[in-house]
Motif scaffolding. Structure first.
Motif, PDB file in Angstrom:
ATOM      1  N   LYS A 147      -6.105   0.370   4.773  1.00 16.16           N
ATOM      2  CA  LYS A 147      -5.740   1.446   3.858  1.00 16.16           C
ATOM      3  C   LYS A 147      -6.949   1.792   3.012  1.00 16.16           C
ATOM      4  O   LYS A 147      -7.488   0.952   2.296  1.00 16.16           O
ATOM      5  N   TYR A 164      -4.400  11.063  -0.767  1.00 22.45           N
ATOM      6  CA  TYR A 164      -3.133  10.641  -1.389  1.00 22.45           C
ATOM      7  C   TYR A 164      -2.767  11.503  -2.592  1.00 22.45           C
ATOM      8  O   TYR A 164      -1.743  11.260  -3.226  1.00 22.45           O
ATOM      9  N   GLN A 202      -8.561  -0.891  -2.476  1.00 18.20           N
ATOM     10  CA  GLN A 202      -8.428  -0.163  -1.216  1.00 18.20           C
ATOM     11  C   GLN A 202      -9.803  -0.071  -0.550  1.00 18.20           C
ATOM     12  O   GLN A 202     -10.832  -0.211  -1.202  1.00 18.20           O
ATOM     13  N   CYS A 260      -1.885  -0.974  -8.567  1.00 21.17           N
ATOM     14  CA  CYS A 260      -0.999  -1.582  -7.569  1.00 21.17           C
ATOM     15  C   CYS A 260      -0.714  -3.060  -7.848  1.00 21.17           C
ATOM     16  O   CYS A 260      -0.072  -3.731  -7.052  1.00 21.17           O
ATOM     17  N   SER A 295       1.744  -2.148   0.667  1.00 25.22           N
ATOM     18  CA  SER A 295       0.711  -1.105   0.667  1.00 25.22           C
ATOM     19  C   SER A 295      -0.318  -1.306  -0.445  1.00 25.22           C
ATOM     20  O   SER A 295      -1.120  -0.432  -0.718  1.00 25.22           O
ATOM     21  N   PHE A 342      10.152   5.026  -0.931  1.00 24.36           N
ATOM     22  CA  PHE A 342       9.350   4.880  -2.149  1.00 24.36           C
ATOM     23  C   PHE A 342      10.291   5.099  -3.327  1.00 24.36           C
ATOM     24  O   PHE A 342      11.297   5.787  -3.186  1.00 24.36           O
ATOM     25  N   SER A 388       0.204  12.440   2.518  1.00 31.03           N
ATOM     26  CA  SER A 388       0.588  13.632   1.759  1.00 31.03           C
ATOM     27  C   SER A 388      -0.467  14.742   1.778  1.00 31.03           C
ATOM     28  O   SER A 388      -0.123  15.918   1.929  1.00 31.03           O
ATOM     29  N   CYS A 432       4.934  -2.162  -3.251  1.00 31.09           N
ATOM     30  CA  CYS A 432       3.758  -1.968  -4.092  1.00 31.09           C
ATOM     31  C   CYS A 432       4.225  -1.858  -5.532  1.00 31.09           C
ATOM     32  O   CYS A 432       5.396  -1.596  -5.792  1.00 31.09           O
ATOM     33  N   TYR A 474       0.134  -2.376   5.639  1.00 28.90           N
ATOM     34  CA  TYR A 474      -0.861  -1.324   5.481  1.00 28.90           C
ATOM     35  C   TYR A 474      -2.202  -2.073   5.535  1.00 28.90           C
ATOM     36  O   TYR A 474      -2.754  -2.439   4.500  1.00 28.90           O
ATOM     37  N   LYS A 490      -4.356   4.011   7.532  1.00 29.62           N
ATOM     38  CA  LYS A 490      -3.971   5.058   6.592  1.00 29.62           C
ATOM     39  C   LYS A 490      -5.143   5.483   5.743  1.00 29.62           C
ATOM     40  O   LYS A 490      -5.828   4.607   5.227  1.00 29.62           O
ATOM     41  N   PHE A 522       0.823  12.894  -3.100  1.00 31.66           N
ATOM     42  CA  PHE A 522       1.793  11.799  -3.232  1.00 31.66           C
ATOM     43  C   PHE A 522       1.767  11.227  -4.644  1.00 31.66           C
ATOM     44  O   PHE A 522       2.797  10.959  -5.248  1.00 31.66           O
ATOM     45  N   ARG A 523       0.570  11.031  -5.171  1.00 33.84           N
ATOM     46  CA  ARG A 523       0.470  10.437  -6.517  1.00 33.84           C
ATOM     47  C   ARG A 523       1.105  11.337  -7.552  1.00 33.84           C
ATOM     48  O   ARG A 523       1.709  10.873  -8.504  1.00 33.84           O
ATOM     49  N   TYR A 551       5.582  13.229   6.996  1.00 35.52           N
ATOM     50  CA  TYR A 551       6.532  14.117   6.322  1.00 35.52           C
ATOM     51  C   TYR A 551       6.959  15.243   7.257  1.00 35.52           C
ATOM     52  O   TYR A 551       7.856  16.007   6.936  1.00 35.52           O
TER      53      TYR A 551
HETATM   54  C1  PBG Z   1       1.348   3.076  -2.858  1.00 30.75           C
HETATM   55  C2  PBG Z   1       1.217   4.108  -1.802  1.00 30.75           C
HETATM   56  C3  PBG Z   1       0.466   5.302  -1.825  1.00 30.75           C
HETATM   57  C4  PBG Z   1       0.783   5.964  -0.638  1.00 30.75           C
HETATM   58  C5  PBG Z   1       1.674   5.160   0.055  1.00 30.75           C
HETATM   59  N1  PBG Z   1       1.908   4.019  -0.672  1.00 30.75           N
HETATM   60  C6  PBG Z   1      -0.420   5.873  -2.848  1.00 30.75           C
HETATM   61  C7  PBG Z   1      -1.683   5.215  -3.184  1.00 30.75           C
HETATM   62  O1  PBG Z   1      -2.091   4.202  -2.620  1.00 30.75           O
HETATM   63  O2  PBG Z   1      -2.300   5.739  -4.111  1.00 30.75           O
HETATM   64  C8  PBG Z   1       0.278   7.297  -0.196  1.00 30.75           C
HETATM   65  C9  PBG Z   1       1.244   8.104   0.611  1.00 30.75           C
HETATM   66  C10 PBG Z   1       0.813   9.496   0.867  1.00 30.75           C
HETATM   67  O3  PBG Z   1      -0.218   9.991   0.354  1.00 30.75           O
HETATM   68  O4  PBG Z   1       1.529  10.176   1.618  1.00 30.75           O
HETATM   69  N2  PBG Z   1       0.271   2.237  -3.045  1.00 30.75           N
END
Ligand code: PBG
Length: 342
Positions: free
Chosen positions: A202, A208, A228, A137, A172, A86, A281, A127, A199, A255, A211-212, A320
């Motif tokens: 998703k 998430y 999504q 996205c 993704s 990423f 995450s 993405c 993905y 996911k 991660f964000r 992770y």
């Molecule tokens: C990008 C993306 C995201 C994640 C992976 N690719 C975030 C989202 O869709 O908001 C999440 C990864 C994670 O939470 O570990 N679109």
């Protein structure tokens, strides 16, 4: 009827016979984790000399590309075969141009990793959300994420990753038609042997969150529910997966993982494609927080969760925790290998 059958077989039948010792349990295990099935996510940031821990994800770091060589070598030396990249770019704009910049963070990260560990499989997340000023996205027109305009930019991004040396691309974004668009772009440029890990299922998930924060990619207005998937749906997931397969996806993904074990199992039943499960995450942060408080045994919880993903039908696991798992599996293997040490 079942009850009668049980009465008829006991005491001849006793399940506990095969649970008596660790070696017996080991022999009869139906599911096991293999370090060769793990994919470790890495966040590449702009700048130099940076290895910065993500607050809500202890043990997870942002790396600038000059710090990636050592990290890649360590990952490789632990037997983990693949990473998922990423990017955190220096600047964001409306069209997410940083995503397809030949000198972008991910593109430079790929080169650094490939130079340090040439046989590591480098998968890239394709993405726009980490690169757009609005955090969505795709391209935004009149307050909506414009599906068809986004496809071209996603294809461009995937091609630029592969040009830089990526081994697999992983869209993704959840736009319709992205797998077909990326497949065509790669094929037109002589990259017909590069796989796509889509993905496919998703979900618009609260998991998430960390991660964000880490990727600074939360949408600045609205949310991602218009692209999504809606969490209650599973039949729709099967249609998403089918569509991605028809468009040319080589590996499909579900996911998040933990709250979607039934989705993994249903996809496994219906399709023979390799399935990747993304232990995201929020799933990581929850386990870490519980363990830090001394409320749960981190290692046992992690192994139990990830084994559950396998049992549900996942072939590959993105997590992770990959390094922790590698260490744990190695210790386990050595324990039995040395056998009579004590
Ligand atoms: C990008 C993306 C995201 C994640 C992976 N690719 C975030 C989202 O869709 O908001 C999440 C990864 C994670 O939470 O570990 N679109």
């Amino acid at each position: 009827m079942i009850k009668e059958a049980v009465q008829a077989t006991f005491p001849k039948m006793r399940f506990r016979r095969l649970r008596r010792t660790e070696q017996l349990r080991r022999m009869l295990r139906e599911t096991s984790l293999d370090v060769g099935d793990f994919i470790y996510p890495l966040i590449v940031t702009h700048g130099h000399g940076i290895k910065r821990e993500v607050e809500s994800m202890p043990g997870v770091f942002h790396f600038s590309s000059d710090r990636l060589a050592a990290e890649a070598k360590e990952i490789r030396s632990m037997g983990i075969p693949a990473v998922l990249l990423f990017g955190l770019p220096p600047a964001k704009d409306e069209l997410g141009t940083g995503a397809y910049d030949p000198q972008g963070v991910v593109q430079e990260g790929i080169e650094a990793i490939k130079a340090a560990a040439p046989d590591l499989v480098v998968i890239t997340d394709v993405c726009l959300c980490e690169y757009t000023s609005h955090g969505h996205c795709g391209v935004v027109t009149k307050g909506q994420v414009d599906n068809d305009k986004t496809l071209e930019l996603l294809a461009k991004t995937a091609l630029s990753h592969v040009d830089a040396g990526a081994s697999i691309v992983a869209p993704s974004d959840m736009m319709d038609g992205r797998v077909a668009a990326i497949r065509a772009e790669l094929d037109n440029n002589g990259f017909e042997s590069i796989p796509i890990m889509a993905y496919s299922a998703k979900y618009a998930s609260a998991f998430y969150g960390p991660f964000r924060e880490a990727a600074d990619s939360a949408p600045q207005f609205g949310d991602r529910r218009a692209y999504q998937m809606d969490p209650p749906n599973v039949r729709e997931a099967l249609r998403e997966v089918e569509q991605d397969i028809l468009e040319g996806a080589d590996i499909i993904m579900v996911k998040p993982a933990l709250a979607y074990l039934d989705v993994i199992a249903r996809v496994r039943e219906r399709f023979d494609h390799p399935i990747a499960a993304y232990n995201v995450s929020g799933e990581y942060a929850i386990v870490k927080a519980g363990a830090r408080n001394g409320w749960v045994d981190e290692e046992r919880i992690v192994m139990e969760i990830l084994t559950g993903l396998k049992r549900a039908g996942a072939d590959l696991i993105i997590t992770y925790f990959a390094k922790d798992v590698a260490r744990c599996l190695r210790r386990e293997a050595e324990k039995f290998y040395l056998g009579d040490e004590e």
